[in-house]
Scaffold this motif. Structure first.
Motif, PDB file in Angstrom:
ATOM      1  N   PHE A 163       0.860  -1.180   0.000  1.00 23.36           N
ATOM      2  CA  PHE A 163       0.000   0.000   0.000  1.00 23.36           C
ATOM      3  C   PHE A 163       0.892   1.225   0.000  1.00 23.36           C
ATOM      4  O   PHE A 163       1.540   1.549   0.997  1.00 23.36           O
ATOM      5  CB  PHE A 163      -0.921  -0.025   1.221  1.00 23.36           C
ATOM      6  N   LEU A 164       0.944   1.880  -1.159  1.00 22.70           N
ATOM      7  CA  LEU A 164       1.818   3.030  -1.375  1.00 22.70           C
ATOM      8  C   LEU A 164       0.976   4.242  -1.763  1.00 22.70           C
ATOM      9  O   LEU A 164       0.009   4.113  -2.518  1.00 22.70           O
ATOM     10  CB  LEU A 164       2.811   2.728  -2.501  1.00 22.70           C
ATOM     11  N   PRO A 165       1.320   5.428  -1.303  1.00 16.57           N
ATOM     12  CA  PRO A 165       0.557   6.622  -1.668  1.00 16.57           C
ATOM     13  C   PRO A 165       0.490   6.817  -3.173  1.00 16.57           C
ATOM     14  O   PRO A 165       1.510   6.762  -3.865  1.00 16.57           O
ATOM     15  CB  PRO A 165       1.355   7.756  -0.995  1.00 16.57           C
ATOM     16  N   GLY A 166      -0.720   6.969  -3.696  1.00 16.99           N
ATOM     17  CA  GLY A 166      -0.908   7.248  -5.117  1.00 16.99           C
ATOM     18  C   GLY A 166      -0.823   6.050  -6.027  1.00 16.99           C
ATOM     19  O   GLY A 166      -0.873   6.197  -7.243  1.00 16.99           O
ATOM     20  N   SER A 170      -5.170   2.846  -0.942  1.00 19.53           N
ATOM     21  CA  SER A 170      -4.363   3.131   0.241  1.00 19.53           C
ATOM     22  C   SER A 170      -4.713   2.113   1.330  1.00 19.53           C
ATOM     23  O   SER A 170      -5.755   1.449   1.272  1.00 19.53           O
ATOM     24  CB  SER A 170      -4.654   4.550   0.750  1.00 19.53           C
ATOM     25  N   TRP A 171      -3.836   1.989   2.334  1.00 23.47           N
ATOM     26  CA  TRP A 171      -4.153   1.070   3.433  1.00 23.47           C
ATOM     27  C   TRP A 171      -5.382   1.542   4.195  1.00 23.47           C
ATOM     28  O   TRP A 171      -6.151   0.734   4.719  1.00 23.47           O
ATOM     29  CB  TRP A 171      -2.958   0.890   4.359  1.00 23.47           C
ATOM     30  N   VAL A 194       2.401  -8.132   8.897  1.00 20.58           N
ATOM     31  CA  VAL A 194       2.412  -6.696   8.608  1.00 20.58           C
ATOM     32  C   VAL A 194       3.814  -6.145   8.775  1.00 20.58           C
ATOM     33  O   VAL A 194       4.515  -6.480   9.740  1.00 20.58           O
ATOM     34  CB  VAL A 194       1.449  -5.949   9.557  1.00 20.58           C
ATOM     35  N   GLN A 195       4.225  -5.298   7.842  1.00 27.39           N
ATOM     36  CA  GLN A 195       5.505  -4.601   7.973  1.00 27.39           C
ATOM     37  C   GLN A 195       5.382  -3.221   7.376  1.00 27.39           C
ATOM     38  O   GLN A 195       4.971  -3.060   6.222  1.00 27.39           O
ATOM     39  CB  GLN A 195       6.621  -5.384   7.275  1.00 27.39           C
ATOM     40  N   TRP A 196       5.747  -2.199   8.179  1.00 24.93           N
ATOM     41  CA  TRP A 196       5.778  -0.825   7.675  1.00 24.93           C
ATOM     42  C   TRP A 196       7.166  -0.580   7.119  1.00 24.93           C
ATOM     43  O   TRP A 196       8.146  -0.506   7.861  1.00 24.93           O
ATOM     44  CB  TRP A 196       5.442   0.166   8.785  1.00 24.93           C
ATOM     45  N   ASP A 200       4.490   5.735   5.191  1.00 21.03           N
ATOM     46  CA  ASP A 200       3.150   5.450   4.690  1.00 21.03           C
ATOM     47  C   ASP A 200       3.181   4.320   3.660  1.00 21.03           C
ATOM     48  O   ASP A 200       2.421   4.311   2.703  1.00 21.03           O
ATOM     49  CB  ASP A 200       2.517   6.706   4.075  1.00 21.03           C
ATOM     50  N   HIS A 201       4.099   3.369   3.858  1.00 19.74           N
ATOM     51  CA  HIS A 201       4.201   2.201   2.977  1.00 19.74           C
ATOM     52  C   HIS A 201       4.003   0.945   3.822  1.00 19.74           C
ATOM     53  O   HIS A 201       4.880   0.534   4.574  1.00 19.74           O
ATOM     54  CB  HIS A 201       5.558   2.173   2.277  1.00 19.74           C
TER      55      HIS A 201
END
Length: 341
Positions: A163-166, A170-171, A194-196, A200-201
Motif C-alpha cells: 500500500f503506497l501513496p498514489g 491506500s491502506w 504486517v511490515q511498515w 506510509d508504505h
C-alpha cells in the motif's frame, strides 16, 4: 392474499446458469418470500442463476430479497478494489474504468471468511458491452495440469500486497480505518503479516489455500486469487513498468509459491489459459438479477460503453476452515510467510 408466482426455469451456458423468469412480473421481494429456498437450490445446483422479469426499486427491496434467499448482506472487508457503499451491504460492483476488463476471480477468496453468494442487481444495462464474465471453477480445477493443482492444493500460495501513496488503494481504504493499531489487530486476527517499510508504505503477506471443497456438494473448486493478483494479470507495459520500478515484492499485489519463490511463467500461462478456456459472457439487462455461488463460479466484467449501473451484495460468510475438511485449518503450512529477495 398475494397471488402465487409462477416460475419458468431453463439451464443456459452448458448448465452453468439457470434462467428464472416469470410472465407475471411480480415484485422481487415477493419472489424471495415465495421461492427464496428454491432459487438458492438452483444457484447451488448450477453455479449461477439469472432472474428476469421482476420489479424492484429501492435499497429495501434488494436487502429483503437477499435475506429471503440466503441471509443478511455482508460488509466489504480487506478491500482490493474501489467500490462505493450505497446502502448498508449494497455496493457499486466496482469503480474501475469502463474501458478496462476485470479479470475472472472469486470474491475475497484471500480472506479467512469468504462470501458464499454474490447478488448482482442491474439497474441499467450498458448500451454496448459490459457483460458479466463467468467461469466454472470446478471445471478449471479438473482441467488444470495435475502437478499444478497438487502442489498448490498441498502448499497454498503467498499473497503480497503493498500500500503506497498514489498507487492503487491506500491502506486506509483497504482496511476502512485511519488507525494503524486497528490494522495490526485485524491482520493479527486474520493470519496476515504486517511490515511498515516507510512512513506510509505498508506491506502485508498472507499464506492462503488455493483449492476449496464445496460444503454442500463436496466438489473441489479452484478457489483463489493467485492469478488475479499476479503481475501476469496486468497489461504487459504496465507490468514491466511496475516491476522495473518496484520489483516483484514491491508492486501493489503479487502472488508467489508458499516458500516465497516466484511462480513460473509456464504455470501462470496454464492458469490464464484455463480461465479463458472456461470463460463465458452473461448479459444482464436492466432489472435483471444475477446470483453467483462464489465457491463454484468465478466472475469478471467485459469493457463497456457507459452508462451502466450494477450493484452488488455479498452474503452468507463462510470460514476457510469449512472449505478444507481434511486440515480444518485456515492457513496452509502453519507457518509464517517467507520474505523474498
Amino acid at each position: 392474499m398475494t397471488a402465487a408466482i409462477h416460475l419458468d426455469t431453463e439451464p443456459r451456458h452448458g448448465g452453468l446458469v439457470c434462467e428464472v423468469s416469470s410472465p407475471d412480473r411480480p415484485a422481487l421481494t415477493e419472489l424471495g418470500v415465495q421461492h427464496g429456498p428454491f432459487i438458492r437450490e438452483r444457484v447451488v445446483e448450477h453455479g449461477a442463476a439469472l432472474l428476469s422479469g421482476y420489479q424492484w426499486a429501492g435499497w429495501d427491496d434488494l436487502d429483503a430479497f437477499v435475506k429471503h434467499v440466503v441471509s443478511a448482506p455482508l460488509d466489504y472487508t480487506e478491500r482490493s478494489s474501489p467500490r462505493t457503499e450505497l446502502h448498508p451491504g449494497v455496493f457499486t460492483a466496482t469503480d474501475h474504468p469502463p474501458t478496462e476488463e476485470i479479470f475472472l476471480h472469486t470474491e475475497q477468496s484471500y480472506n479467512l471468511n469468504v462470501p458464499r453468494y454474490l447478488f448482482f442487481f442491474c439497474k441499467q444495462g450498458a448500451p454496448e458491452g459490459g457483460a458479466s464474465r463467468l467461469a466454472d471453477c470446478r471445471a478449471i480445477h479438473d482441467a488444470l495440469p495435475r502437478e499444478i493443482v497438487e502442489r498448490f492444493d498441498k502448499e497454498g500460495y503467498l499473497l503480497v500486497r503493498n500500500f503506497l501513496p498514489g498507487l492503487g488503494l491506500s491502506w486506509q481504504e483497504a482496511f476502512a480505518t485511519e488507525d494503524r493499531d486497528q490494522v495490526r489487530r485485524y491482520c493479527a486476527d486474520n493470519g496476515i503479516e504486517v511490515q511498515w517499510l516507510a512512513e506510509d508504505h505498508l506491506q502485508t503477506r498472507q499464506l492462503r489455500w488455493a483449492v476449496a471443497t464445496h460444503p454442500e456438494t463436496g466438489v473441489k473448486s479452484w478457489f483463489n486469487h493467485m492469478t488475479f493478483f499476479n503481475s501476469s494479470a496486468l497489461k504487459k507495459d504496465l507490468a514491466e513498468l511496475l516491476l522495473e520500478e518496484y520489483g516483484p515484492w514491491g508492486i501493489p499485489t503479487n502472488t508467489f509459491h508458499a516458500d516465497g519463490s516466484e511462480i513460473g511463467q509456464d504455470v501462470m500461462e496454464a492458469l490464464h489459459a484455463a480461465y479463458r478456456g472456461h470463460e463465458l459472457d452473461v448479459h444482464a439487462r436492466t432489472g435483471d438479477v444475477l446470483i453467483v455461488d462464489n465457491l463454484s463460479v468465478a466472475h469478471g466484467r467485459a469493457p463497456f460503453v457507459p452508462p451502466r449501473e450494477l450493484f452488488v451484495s455479498m452474503a452468507d460468510a463462510l470460514s476457510w476452515a469449512r472449505l478444507r475438511p481434511v486440515e480444518r485449518t485456515a492457513l496452509p503450512g502453519g507457518g509464517s510467510a517467507v520474505r523474498g529477495d
